[in-house]
Design a protein around this motif. Structure first.
Motif, PDB file in Angstrom:
ATOM      1  N   UNK A 171     -11.319  -3.756  -8.564  1.00 51.30           N
ATOM      2  CA  UNK A 171     -10.342  -4.502  -9.359  1.00 51.30           C
ATOM      3  C   UNK A 171      -9.245  -3.573  -9.880  1.00 51.30           C
ATOM      4  N   UNK A 172      -8.044  -4.088  -9.887  1.00 54.32           N
ATOM      5  CA  UNK A 172      -6.931  -3.310 -10.442  1.00 54.32           C
ATOM      6  C   UNK A 172      -6.278  -2.366  -9.463  1.00 54.32           C
ATOM      7  N   UNK A 173      -6.949  -2.090  -8.358  1.00 52.77           N
ATOM      8  CA  UNK A 173      -6.388  -1.126  -7.399  1.00 52.77           C
ATOM      9  C   UNK A 173      -5.095  -1.655  -6.783  1.00 52.77           C
TER      10      UNK A 173
ATOM     11  N   UNK B  81     -12.963  -5.954  -0.550  1.00 54.98           N
ATOM     12  CA  UNK B  81     -12.546  -4.667  -1.120  1.00 54.98           C
ATOM     13  C   UNK B  81     -11.816  -4.887  -2.443  1.00 54.98           C
ATOM     14  N   UNK B  82     -11.019  -5.965  -2.471  1.00 55.18           N
ATOM     15  CA  UNK B  82     -10.277  -6.302  -3.679  1.00 55.18           C
ATOM     16  C   UNK B  82     -11.246  -6.629  -4.816  1.00 55.18           C
TER      17      UNK B  82
ATOM     18  N   UNK C 106       0.826  -1.211   0.000  1.00 57.58           N
ATOM     19  CA  UNK C 106       0.000   0.000   0.000  1.00 57.58           C
ATOM     20  C   UNK C 106       0.860   1.261   0.000  1.00 57.58           C
ATOM     21  N   UNK C 107       2.166   1.080  -0.109  1.00 55.50           N
ATOM     22  CA  UNK C 107       3.056   2.245  -0.128  1.00 55.50           C
ATOM     23  C   UNK C 107       3.368   2.768   1.248  1.00 55.50           C
ATOM     24  N   UNK C 108       2.980   2.030   2.274  1.00 55.02           N
ATOM     25  CA  UNK C 108       3.257   2.470   3.640  1.00 55.02           C
ATOM     26  C   UNK C 108       4.578   1.865   4.109  1.00 55.02           C
ATOM     27  N   UNK C 109       4.948   2.231   5.330  1.00 58.32           N
ATOM     28  CA  UNK C 109       6.244   1.830   5.869  1.00 58.32           C
ATOM     29  C   UNK C 109       6.015   0.970   7.105  1.00 58.32           C
TER      30      UNK C 109
END
Lengths: 637, 273
Positions: free
Chosen positions: A174-176, A169-170, A88-91
């Motif tokens: 879709x594609x997220x 949620x997925x 998710x781009x988090x750390x």
């Protein structure tokens, strides 16, 4: 097999996705012992867990660049949580499990964490306790529901629920997920590792995906663990950069099969079942394995002891020839083979080291005696030198094991020694600075080189030899310097000494030692020699025990330059304890703190006294306080 | 501090003891004791040494035969049944002086407790194929869940006789749980333990109660920990029930303080309520 060019596989999530696509259900990525059985997760399982967990976190509001605090034992869930955050781009921010609530609060606060992923009731309790003081914190996710059935906190949610939310949620977005993963860049921060804090408050060292991906790709290639499917046992804390490199990145980038023990207490049993090919033991663990073997041999029958000692002397001879790079010759080869078959092979099997091929140690110096001992069993311990900030600096290459060195610098590292002996490092794989602390980051840099703060030198063969921390070198009144740690490591090799603090100083003219006896081994010695004792404190002050320790110190003294020899010592009445802040969480001694704490004792040593009464305040459960006093003898070597 | 397990429904009486009267020759052990256990409830039976606590448990699980009175378990009288029949009905217990197979490992001790649920005969078990094997696996799963619950993993394959006392106590609780009882009788589960072990044991008992809602009778000599976890308590003194109520009421009851704690130590027990 690799359809995607390596350059585009520049973050951990991208590589995980690619491995799941190519290997799917065919290869096992992780195993965990649960309910007495090794459960397996294939690459597809691993990827799906990460994917759904990531989507679950996103549906709960996790955004790019936010921090997810993870606190728990080594379990697949820990790895999923880190990878999910990164997708998710988090750390990810790792926290040691034995941290108390206010320490956890410091990490959460300092890293601005918005989510916490916690293992079980013990960790959840800590987090819930400090949650009111953490305004940024949104949800606390746990994975082991035991004991949490009746918790009713609205922000507490199980990982199972989050996975289910993520799956839905997925489906509805879709594609997220792929979009999020594709957005990841190698220079993004993947994880923040807090440095163990021998000095000052812990600082958050930021490690990028490039550090984890390219760094591990090159490291594994140099040391030959880039063959996918090699067995690895994960039990050093993932909050530590080493496990980030070996377990998390090693698993994904090098394709190691990561095995998780059932409980921290069952590691010795589990390691035998797995027979890992690559493993990392901290210096303390090698020492404790060694003293465990010594203790068991002492307990064994006379015949077995005789066989062991004969084999070991062959092993040590061969080890010395290897260290000196002398050829072995058929005679020694035959003897070693006999010793191996008759003793070392079953012994290694007992220790779970029968298949160990790539074996590391770091973090606190390891006694050359220990390295020599394991080399005698045919195990090359590579004592590498590095830190969270510098990454891996140097490693002994195969066949180049020499007990006192940390090997040659890695190909991507440039090492130089400053005028006062400090090791300076420039590397392609360094940390990306301390989180929210550019001053501290800048303070560590000099002309583009990172100042390690370690005292050492490079020998004529290009091997790096690390002696000690710069600030830990101690002067004596004559102006000469000595390294307490250097002496301590050699003393700790004794099975009877568990821990030791060596002291000196400008105003003092000799070296002295505060010794923690090893209760188990000394207790056994006392039993065998009919020495009655009641408590640790009592045992430590027995005359024969003092004599035992004295002999051990004399043995080490013979190997030390005259000015650095231990002249007086005391056996402490209690063990050093991380809960009393005497040791760091990685079990390194907090020198100045301990020195301050036992100042009376140290002064007694230098004042030439022969005994001191120490009083300790004991608090009973009902709140009453009592004072326990112990007489401690100060002894001459 | 623990809310009684009343979730709106009127709680069912799992066990009911009425007018229990037990004598050994001229020694009066229990005199007209009445008590009951509700579903999901932890009932503490406390009292000084020799109050008849263990004898009460021995009557419930059939070791002793009471001269008068009746014991109803799930509405059916059980006071005429043999101990193994009572065990099969779903009453499991632990003992004050640990009664385990000390030569077997922890796993085997727990598996042995599954025998009342085993349906295959000795022959099928000896061949160990098909249904017998499947049965073994399903029992092992139950046992492993208990090992997980009680954190016995590190000692799973250790011989019970070599284990420390506190751990053996935990194994005994595990053995009782392995029977999947409908009522659990614990005889001094914390006797002889240090403070930390007692707190661990209290946590395990609460875990069992929360997760499985198994009703329990805990006999305890030491009031401190037990009063924190029990929903209700009954106090025995020389075979007579002298008080009954919530732990909070009990510790304040002057008769209890007098009988149980002795008069000179009144202040001591009050701290735990």
């Amino acid at each position: 097999m690799v359809q995607v060019a390596e350059e585009s596989l520049d973050t951990l999530p991208k590589i995980l996705r690619q491995r799941a696509q190519t290997l799917g259900d065919r290869e096992v990525a992780m195993r965990v012992k649960d309910r007495g059985i090794w459960r397996r997760y294939t690459w597809k399982d691993y990827y799906e867990k990460v994917r759904y967990l990531a989507m679950g976190l996103v549906s709960l509001g996790l955004e790019r660049g936010e921090k997810v605090l993870i606190i728990g034992e080594n379990k697949p869930e820990w790895f999923w949580a880190e990878l999910a955050a990164q997708c998710a781009g988090a750390v990810a921010v790792g926290v040691f499990t034995d941290c108390v609530a206010h320490e956890v609060k410091y990490y959460a606060d300092n890293s601005d964490a918005t989510f916490v992923v916690a293992h079980d009731q013990e960790q959840v309790d800590k987090v819930l306790e400090i949650k009111p003081q953490l305004p940024l914190l949104r949800k606390v996710i746990y994975w082991d529901p035991k004991g949490l059935w009746n918790y009713r906190d609205p922000d507490l949610i199980s990982m199972e629920t989050v996975l289910e939310m993520g799956r839905m949620y997925d489906e509805s977005h879709p594609g997220l997920f792929d979009h999020l993963v594709d957005q990841g860049k190698p220079e993004d921060i993947a994880v923040i590792c807090y440095t163990s804090g021998t000095t000052g408050m812990p600082k958050g060292a930021m490690l990028s995906h490039r550090w984890l991906v390219e760094g591990i790709r090159e490291w594994s290639a140099v040391d030959g663990w880039n063959r996918p499917g090699m067995e690895y046992l994960s039990f050093i804390p993932p909050a530590w950069a080493t496990e980030q490199g070996l377990g998390i990145a090693g698993g994904i980038v090098a394709g190691l099969r990561v095995n998780f023990p059932e409980e921290p207490e069952t590691v010795q049993e589990n390691i035998r079942e797995i027979g890992p090919e690559i493993l990392f033991y901290g210096a303390r663990l090698w020492e404790s394995v060694n003293s465990m073997v010594q203790a068991k041999i002492l307990d064994s029958t006379r015949l077995r002891r005789w066989i062991y000692n004969k084999c070991l002397s062959v092993g040590l001879k061969v080890a010395d020839r290897r260290i000196q790079k002398k050829p072995l010759g058929p005679f020694w080869k035959l003897l070693w083979w006999l010793a191996y078959q008759g003793c070392f092979r079953p012994l290694r099997d007992r220790l779970g080291l029968s298949r160990a091929r790539v074996v590391y140690s770091a973090g606190g110096a390891l006694s050359p005696e220990i390295i020599r001992y394991f080399l005698a069993l045919g195990i090359e311990i590579k004592l590498f030198y590095g830190s969270t900030e510098m990454g891996v600096v140097s490693i002994p290459r195969p066949g180049e094991i020499r007990p006192e060195t940390s090997g040659r610098p890695m190909p991507w590292v440039d090492v130089k020694i400053s005028e006062d002996g400090e090791i300076l490092v420039k590397s392609r794989f360094m940390y990306s600075g301390y989180y929210k602390n550019p001053e501290a980051t800048a303070a560590k840099l000099r002309d583009g080189y990172y100042c390690s703060g370690d005292f050492g030198y490079i020998d004529e063969e290009g091997h790096l030899i690390v002696i000690d921390r710069m600030e830990d070198l101690k002067p004596l009144s004559g102006g000469r310097k000595f390294s307490p740690q250097y002496i301590e490591v050699r003393l700790r090799f004794s099975p009877f000494i568990k821990d030791v603090l060596v002291v000196g100083g400008e105003e003092r003219d000799f070296v002295a030692a505060l010794v923690n006896i090893d209760l188990e081994n000394v207790g056994r010695y006392a039993e065998a020699n009919h020495i009655p004792y009641t408590t640790f404190a009592d045992l430590s002050q027995k005359e024969k025990v003092i004599q035992l320790v004295r002999e051990e110190i004399r043995r080490v003294n013979r190997t030390l330059p005259e000015h650095a020899r231990v002249v007086r010592f005391v056996n402490l009445h209690k063990e050093f304890d991380p809960d009393e802040a005497e040791l760091t969480r990685t079990r390194k001694i907090r020198r100045s703190f301990v020195e301050e704490r036992y100042r009376d004792l140290i002064e007694a040593i230098y004042a030439g006294k022969d005994r001191l009464t120490v009083e300790a305040v004991v608090r009973y459960r009902d709140g009453r306080q009592g004072i326990v006093s112990t007489v401690i003898f100060v002894n001459d070597v | 501090m623990n809310p009684a397990p009343s979730n709106g429904l009127s709680p069912k009486k799992i066990l009911e003891v009425r007018g229990l009267w037990l004598q050994f020759g001229g020694l009066q052990v229990l005199t007209n004791v009445d008590l009951h256990v509700l579903d999901g409830e932890i009932l503490a039976v406390i009292g000084p040494n020799g109050a008849g606590k263990t004898s009460l448990l021995n009557c419930i699980n059939g070791f002793y035969r009471a001269q008068k009175g009746s014991i109803l378990f799930l509405g059916k009288p059980i006071h005429r049944l043999k101990p193994h029949k009572i065990a099969e009905l779903g009453i499991a217990r632990t003992f004050q002086n640990i009664e385990l197979y000390s030569g077997l490992d922890v796993l085997d001790n727990l598996m042995a407790a599954r025998h009342i649920h085993m349906k295959r005969g000795a022959l099928a078990g000896a061949i160990f194929f098909g249904p017998a094997r499947r049965e073994e696996v399903s029992h092992r799963k139950v046992v492993e869940d208990i090992i997980d619950l009680l954190e016995l993993e590190p000692v799973r394959k250790k011989i019970v006789g070599t284990l420390p006392y506190g751990v053996r106590k935990r194994v005994e609780l595990g053995r009782a749980l392995a029977m999947e009882p409908k009522l659990l009788l614990l005889d001094e589960p914390m006797a002889g333990m240090n403070v930390e072990e007692k707190e661990d044991m209290a946590r395990f008992i609460l875990d069992v109660s929360e997760l499985r809602r198994t009703p329990m009778i805990i006999v305890e000599h030491d009031m401190e920990v037990i009063m924190d976890i029990a929903h209700r308590a009954v106090v025995l003194d020389f075979g007579n029930k002298i008080a009954e109520g919530t732990p909070r009421e009990i510790v304040k009851d002057p008769r209890v303080i007098k009988a149980y704690l002795g008069e000179e130590e009144e202040a001591e027990g009050g701290t735990s309520g």
